[in-house]
Scaffold this active site. Structure first.
Site, PDB file in Angstrom:
ATOM      1  N   HIS A   1      -6.343  -8.613   7.784  1.00 13.28           N
ATOM      2  CA  HIS A   1      -5.392  -7.527   8.033  1.00 13.28           C
ATOM      3  C   HIS A   1      -3.917  -7.987   7.987  1.00 13.28           C
ATOM      4  CE1 HIS A   1      -5.174  -3.442  10.326  1.00 13.28           C
ATOM      5  NE2 HIS A   1      -4.158  -3.573   9.503  1.00 13.28           N
TER       6      HIS A   1
ATOM      7  N   TYR B   1      -7.793   0.161  14.057  1.00 13.57           N
ATOM      8  CA  TYR B   1      -7.488   1.597  14.107  1.00 13.57           C
ATOM      9  C   TYR B   1      -8.378   2.379  15.076  1.00 13.57           C
ATOM     10  CZ  TYR B   1      -5.393   0.488   9.525  1.00 13.57           C
ATOM     11  OH  TYR B   1      -4.700  -0.079   8.497  1.00 13.57           O
TER      12      TYR B   1
ATOM     13  N   LYS C   1     -10.948  -4.136   7.965  1.00 13.61           N
ATOM     14  CA  LYS C   1     -10.032  -5.289   8.048  1.00 13.61           C
ATOM     15  C   LYS C   1     -10.287  -6.143   9.281  1.00 13.61           C
ATOM     16  CE  LYS C   1      -6.714  -2.190   5.893  1.00 13.61           C
ATOM     17  NZ  LYS C   1      -6.789  -0.884   6.533  1.00 13.61           N
TER      18      LYS C   1
ATOM     19  N   ASP D   1     -10.393   3.979   3.895  1.00 17.25           N
ATOM     20  CA  ASP D   1      -9.729   2.773   4.389  1.00 17.25           C
ATOM     21  C   ASP D   1      -9.683   2.788   5.913  1.00 17.25           C
ATOM     22  OD1 ASP D   1      -7.884   0.401   3.644  1.00 17.25           O
ATOM     23  OD2 ASP D   1      -6.779   1.491   5.183  1.00 17.25           O
TER      24      ASP D   1
HETATM   25  P1  NAP Z   1       1.252   7.694   4.965  1.00 21.22           P
HETATM   26  O1  NAP Z   1      -0.045   7.907   4.339  1.00 21.22           O
HETATM   27  O2  NAP Z   1       2.422   7.303   4.157  1.00 21.22           O
HETATM   28  O3  NAP Z   1       1.710   8.985   5.765  1.00 21.22           O
HETATM   29  C1  NAP Z   1       0.885   9.680   6.639  1.00 21.22           C
HETATM   30  C2  NAP Z   1       1.631  10.922   7.114  1.00 21.22           C
HETATM   31  O4  NAP Z   1       1.941  11.749   5.998  1.00 21.22           O
HETATM   32  C3  NAP Z   1       0.798  11.748   8.068  1.00 21.22           C
HETATM   33  O5  NAP Z   1       1.699  12.217   9.076  1.00 21.22           O
HETATM   34  C4  NAP Z   1       0.301  12.912   7.208  1.00 21.22           C
HETATM   35  O6  NAP Z   1       0.147  14.068   7.988  1.00 21.22           O
HETATM   36  C5  NAP Z   1       1.424  13.060   6.202  1.00 21.22           C
HETATM   37  N1  NAP Z   1       0.995  13.571   4.887  1.00 21.22           N
HETATM   38  C6  NAP Z   1      -0.092  13.201   4.157  1.00 21.22           C
HETATM   39  N2  NAP Z   1      -0.130  13.863   2.979  1.00 21.22           N
HETATM   40  C7  NAP Z   1       0.965  14.655   2.958  1.00 21.22           C
HETATM   41  C8  NAP Z   1       1.500  15.581   2.017  1.00 21.22           C
HETATM   42  N3  NAP Z   1       0.888  15.831   0.859  1.00 21.22           N
HETATM   43  N4  NAP Z   1       2.652  16.243   2.333  1.00 21.22           N
HETATM   44  C9  NAP Z   1       3.275  15.991   3.499  1.00 21.22           C
HETATM   45  N5  NAP Z   1       2.839  15.128   4.445  1.00 21.22           N
HETATM   46  C10 NAP Z   1       1.690  14.469   4.164  1.00 21.22           C
HETATM   47  O7  NAP Z   1       1.170   6.611   6.169  1.00 21.22           O
HETATM   48  P2  NAP Z   1       0.111   5.640   6.827  1.00 21.22           P
HETATM   49  O8  NAP Z   1      -0.893   6.412   7.583  1.00 21.22           O
HETATM   50  O9  NAP Z   1       0.913   4.592   7.517  1.00 21.22           O
HETATM   51  O10 NAP Z   1      -0.598   4.913   5.604  1.00 21.22           O
HETATM   52  C11 NAP Z   1      -1.814   5.345   5.037  1.00 21.22           C
HETATM   53  C12 NAP Z   1      -2.975   4.450   5.386  1.00 21.22           C
HETATM   54  O11 NAP Z   1      -2.703   3.102   5.039  1.00 21.22           O
HETATM   55  C13 NAP Z   1      -3.310   4.360   6.880  1.00 21.22           C
HETATM   56  O12 NAP Z   1      -3.949   5.513   7.367  1.00 21.22           O
HETATM   57  C14 NAP Z   1      -4.161   3.117   6.892  1.00 21.22           C
HETATM   58  O13 NAP Z   1      -5.473   3.407   6.443  1.00 21.22           O
HETATM   59  C15 NAP Z   1      -3.400   2.228   5.913  1.00 21.22           C
HETATM   60  N6  NAP Z   1      -2.411   1.326   6.562  1.00 21.22           N
HETATM   61  C16 NAP Z   1      -2.624  -0.021   6.452  1.00 21.22           C
HETATM   62  C17 NAP Z   1      -1.733  -0.922   7.036  1.00 21.22           C
HETATM   63  C18 NAP Z   1      -1.993  -2.401   6.911  1.00 21.22           C
HETATM   64  O14 NAP Z   1      -1.354  -3.195   7.622  1.00 21.22           O
HETATM   65  N7  NAP Z   1      -2.877  -2.815   6.038  1.00 21.22           N
HETATM   66  C19 NAP Z   1      -0.610  -0.457   7.734  1.00 21.22           C
HETATM   67  C20 NAP Z   1      -0.399   0.926   7.804  1.00 21.22           C
HETATM   68  C21 NAP Z   1      -1.304   1.798   7.206  1.00 21.22           C
HETATM   69  P3  NAP Z   1      -1.186  15.000   7.996  1.00 21.22           P
HETATM   70  O15 NAP Z   1      -2.348  14.150   8.425  1.00 21.22           O
HETATM   71  O16 NAP Z   1      -0.845  16.039   8.987  1.00 21.22           O
HETATM   72  O17 NAP Z   1      -1.323  15.542   6.601  1.00 21.22           O
END
Ligand code: NAP
Length: 324
Positions: free
Chosen positions: A124, A61, A91, A56
């Site tokens: 997006h 990004y 997106k 994704d």
């Molecule tokens: P998330 O996946 O909820 O959290 C990411 C955080 O969690 C990072 O700091 C990661 O650190 C940590 N993490 C991952 N696996 C873990 C585990 N098993 N145990 C403990 N910590 C863990 O947050 P997000 O990055 O906001 O969301 C994920 C993806 O969604 C984004 O990367 C993006 O592709 C997409 N997104 C889309 C939108 C939109 O508007 N469409 C908005 C936000 C995000 P480490 O890397 O150090 O493991």
């Protein structure tokens, strides 16, 4: 626990894609607080070796290029047989959410990714910003009303031209989805939204299920440690107690819970052990009691102003249609 790429990631079929397309329920998120291309490329290659096939990204990004390089490397190394084995989402950014800019924006993303086609292209945010400006948050004076119908027609054209196999939206409320569905000739296959045990999206899940739209959960772990995230999910006592009782981690409980709601999810991790952990959620399940406890968690939306630089309640009401 399975080893190597013996992890079996279930897939869901996308409703209105070109041909029968399926998407692995678990994807690899690429939005990082301080993007580091080398770290991300290593993580993508490790993820592919572990069995991840869904990635994704988004123009916003700044991760498209590094993802493209990692995919090219994976193909060269023979880690995947062909590009068709991967599922890549990108997106459309708000400043390109204008009918005449949609196709050029997708072509730019394809260039960044070194790909001929995307598997999924998402609007997006339900927000258009003045063209030519890549700013975050978007200033109030740069927000322009979105011409939903014409933007969606341009998205449909992207699918017809074969630039993407399917199209969808992100951060859309039920009301905004209803509007798109009222004129779409190709309905959105996916709505990607904030979803985790602290923001369960019950209404949206039901709405999308009834209309054959797949929900993808972003920030499934509450994005702990990022500037847009919260510690509330990973620090939840309810989730901690469940995780301890069943010998899983809190992250695994979150992801399994999302899976059991029928949604797909794109956690971000650039750490091999956590990538592995996040995969290891498909051969066990939460009990009725666990599900009940999670359903009782007090709901709090993490992303409230979204991409906007706005505190005006009317603007927020318009963005979320009262679904805050
Ligand atoms: P998330 O996946 O909820 O959290 C990411 C955080 O969690 C990072 O700091 C990661 O650190 C940590 N993490 C991952 N696996 C873990 C585990 N098993 N145990 C403990 N910590 C863990 O947050 P997000 O990055 O906001 O969301 C994920 C993806 O969604 C984004 O990367 C993006 O592709 C997409 N997104 C889309 C939108 C939109 O508007 N469409 C908005 C936000 C995000 P480490 O890397 O150090 O493991």
């Amino acid at each position: 626990m399975a080893a190597g790429n013996e992890y079996r990631i279930p897939k869901v079929v996308l409703g209105s894609s070109a041909g029968q397309r399926s998407m692995p329920v678990l994807g690899f998120g690429t939005a990082a607080d301080s993007p580091d291309s080398a770290v991300m490329k290593t993580a993508v290659l490790e993820a592919i070796m572990l069995g991840y096939r869904h990635f994704d990204t988004a123009f916003l990004y700044g991760s498209e290029q590094a993802l493209g390089e990692a995919i090219a490397e994976a193909l060269k190394l023979g880690l995947v047989g062909s590009r068709d084995e991967l599922f890549v989402t990108s997106k459309l950014w708000c400043s390109d959410a204008h009918p005449h800019l949609v196709i050029p924006a997708l072509q730019k993303s394809l260039g960044n990714l070194q790909l001929e086609y995307l598997d999924l292209y998402l609007v997006h945010w339900p927000v258009s910003a003045r063209p030519g400006k890549l700013e975050l948050p978007i200033k109030e004076e740069d927000v322009v009303p979105m011409d939903f119908k014409s933007v969606w027609e341009a998205m449909e054209e992207c699918q017809r031209l074969g630039l993407t196999k399917s199209i969808g939206v992100s951060n859309f409320s039920c009301k905004k989805l209803d509007n798109i569905l009222s004129f779409a000739t190709i309905p959105p296959s996916v709505n990607q939204v904030e979803m985790n045990p602290m923001w369960q999206q019950k209404k949206l899940i039901e709405f999308c299920k009834a209309r054959n739209i797949i929900v993808t959960a972003y920030s499934p772990l509450g994005a702990k440690g990022t500037r847009w995230g919260t510690n509330d999910v990973m620090d939840s006592q309810v989730l901690k107690d469940i995780a301890l009782a069943i010998g899983k981690t809190i992250a695994q409980v979150c992801l399994r819970w999302i899976y059991e709601q029928g949604a797909t999810f794109v956690p971000k991790s650039y750490n091999k052990e956590r990538l592995k952990q996040n995969l290891d959620i498909f051969d066990w399940q939460l009990t009725e009691d666990d599900l009940h406890k999670i359903s009782q968690i007090r709901q709090k939306k993490m992303i409230r102003v979204g991409v906007l630089h706005a505190s005006d309640p009317e603007i927020l009401e318009e963005l979320w249609d009262g679904e805050l």
